[in-house]
Design a protein around this motif. Sequence first.
Motif, PDB file in Angstrom:
ATOM      1  N   THR A   1     -31.402  21.605 -23.606  1.00  0.00           N
ATOM      2  CA  THR A   1     -29.963  21.486 -23.373  1.00  0.00           C
ATOM      3  C   THR A   1     -29.240  21.994 -24.610  1.00  0.00           C
ATOM      4  N   ALA A   2     -27.926  22.220 -24.474  1.00  0.00           N
ATOM      5  CA  ALA A   2     -27.114  22.539 -25.645  1.00  0.00           C
ATOM      6  C   ALA A   2     -27.109  21.299 -26.541  1.00  0.00           C
ATOM      7  N   ARG A   3     -26.655  21.451 -27.766  1.00  0.00           N
ATOM      8  CA  ARG A   3     -26.658  20.373 -28.737  1.00  0.00           C
ATOM      9  C   ARG A   3     -25.981  19.106 -28.215  1.00  0.00           C
ATOM     10  N   PRO A   4     -26.523  17.919 -28.408  1.00  0.00           N
ATOM     11  CA  PRO A   4     -27.828  17.684 -29.018  1.00  0.00           C
ATOM     12  C   PRO A   4     -28.968  18.096 -28.103  1.00  0.00           C
ATOM     13  N   GLY A   5     -29.966  18.732 -28.716  1.00  0.00           N
ATOM     14  CA  GLY A   5     -31.072  19.266 -27.937  1.00  0.00           C
ATOM     15  C   GLY A   5     -31.928  18.187 -27.295  1.00  0.00           C
ATOM     16  N   ARG A   6     -32.092  18.334 -25.992  1.00  0.00           N
ATOM     17  CA  ARG A   6     -33.046  17.512 -25.237  1.00  0.00           C
ATOM     18  C   ARG A   6     -33.834  18.482 -24.376  1.00  0.00           C
ATOM     19  N   ILE A   7     -34.910  17.984 -23.766  1.00  0.00           N
ATOM     20  CA  ILE A   7     -35.647  18.832 -22.836  1.00  0.00           C
ATOM     21  C   ILE A   7     -35.012  18.666 -21.464  1.00  0.00           C
ATOM     22  N   LYS A   8     -34.495  19.770 -20.939  1.00  0.00           N
ATOM     23  CA  LYS A   8     -33.806  19.712 -19.660  1.00  0.00           C
ATOM     24  C   LYS A   8     -34.788  19.822 -18.504  1.00  0.00           C
ATOM     25  N   LYS A   9     -35.678  20.786 -18.612  1.00  0.00           N
ATOM     26  CA  LYS A   9     -36.658  20.988 -17.548  1.00  0.00           C
ATOM     27  C   LYS A   9     -37.852  21.776 -18.093  1.00  0.00           C
ATOM     28  N   ILE A  10     -39.016  21.522 -17.530  1.00  0.00           N
ATOM     29  CA  ILE A  10     -40.194  22.312 -17.913  1.00  0.00           C
ATOM     30  C   ILE A  10     -40.674  23.098 -16.695  1.00  0.00           C
ATOM     31  N   LEU A  11     -40.739  24.415 -16.856  1.00  0.00           N
ATOM     32  CA  LEU A  11     -41.228  25.282 -15.777  1.00  0.00           C
ATOM     33  C   LEU A  11     -42.689  25.621 -16.035  1.00  0.00           C
ATOM     34  N   GLU A  12     -43.506  25.527 -14.997  1.00  0.00           N
ATOM     35  CA  GLU A  12     -44.912  25.930 -15.111  1.00  0.00           C
ATOM     36  C   GLU A  12     -44.981  27.413 -14.753  1.00  0.00           C
ATOM     37  N   VAL A  13     -45.712  28.172 -15.541  1.00  0.00           N
ATOM     38  CA  VAL A  13     -45.892  29.588 -15.210  1.00  0.00           C
ATOM     39  C   VAL A  13     -47.388  29.817 -14.978  1.00  0.00           C
TER      40      VAL A  13
END
Length: 262
Positions: A216-228
């Motif tokens: 995410t924009a500041r403050p940084g968090r993990i928004k989503k994890i994509l599997e490739v």
Amino acid sequence: MTGAASGKIAIRGLRKVFADRGGRGGTVALDGIDLDVQEGEFFCLLGPSGCGKTTLLNILAGFDQPTGGEALLDGRRISAPGPDRGVVFQEYALFPWLSVMDNVMFGLIETGTPRPKARETAEQYIALTGLRGFEKSLPHQLSGGMRQRVSLARVLANSPEILLLDEPFAALDAQTRLLMQRELIKIIQSVGKTCFFITHSIDEAIFLGTRVAIMTARPGRIKKILEVTLPYLRDVTSSEFNALKREALKLIEEEVEAAGRQ
Ligand SMILES: Nc1ncnc2c1ncn2[C@@H]1O[C@H](COP(=O)(O)OP(=O)(O)O)[C@@H](O)[C@H]1O
Ligand SMILES: [Mg+2]
């Protein structure tokens, strides 16, 4: 407190606040980061500029300390730099007065490896990174792409378990960047290291990563994890690649807009 660790790298409730000069308030760079990176993964961290990517990498490298939470490596809290982690930056951190060979040998000599053995190891990584014939060159005689090969060879020669790469190709021209991405995949496949790779390029993240975490924009968090799950080398024109790109772009655009409103 040491939380349950399940990854090679385990990040638990990580928070980083940079204090203002006057000591009041401050910048919350990272907040509530929870993340596991498994051994052998090529993990990409993708996010807009200023979202805290370098801050996170500096904590993993042991260059900086979190304000809250913790980062663990093999279940042990990271508190200082160590030979288990090799770091590659956007700027080539090479010694300008040393030849390619001496730059690659440097860490080995520092840690007491006898010269002949250090040379042998350096030769191996010079060959792997496509630097044969440039052993005697000085960094200023090389192109940006070649200098990043030296940075990679130097880090690999110290046999770290994990590579931490902070936008290593961001300063390269587009053609060289594509070439270096391909080279990096070949190199990583041959040495089998865990990679934690930071980028703000969607294409680069999806080309390289087995997983891509979008911040995410500041403050940084993990928004989503994509599997490739696409096999290497990936076809950037394929519909699967473009579907992932579309998804990542949408997630990033939301964050760039959010940052614009801050
Ligand atoms: N040493 C520092 N002191 C104060 N603020 C900092 C420091 N380092 C980074 N920041 C701030 O933290 C935020 C995240 O920075 P950074 O981790 O460099 O972002 P990124 O690498 O994603 O571009 C930014 O707002 C930046 O200005
Ligand atoms: Mg950065």
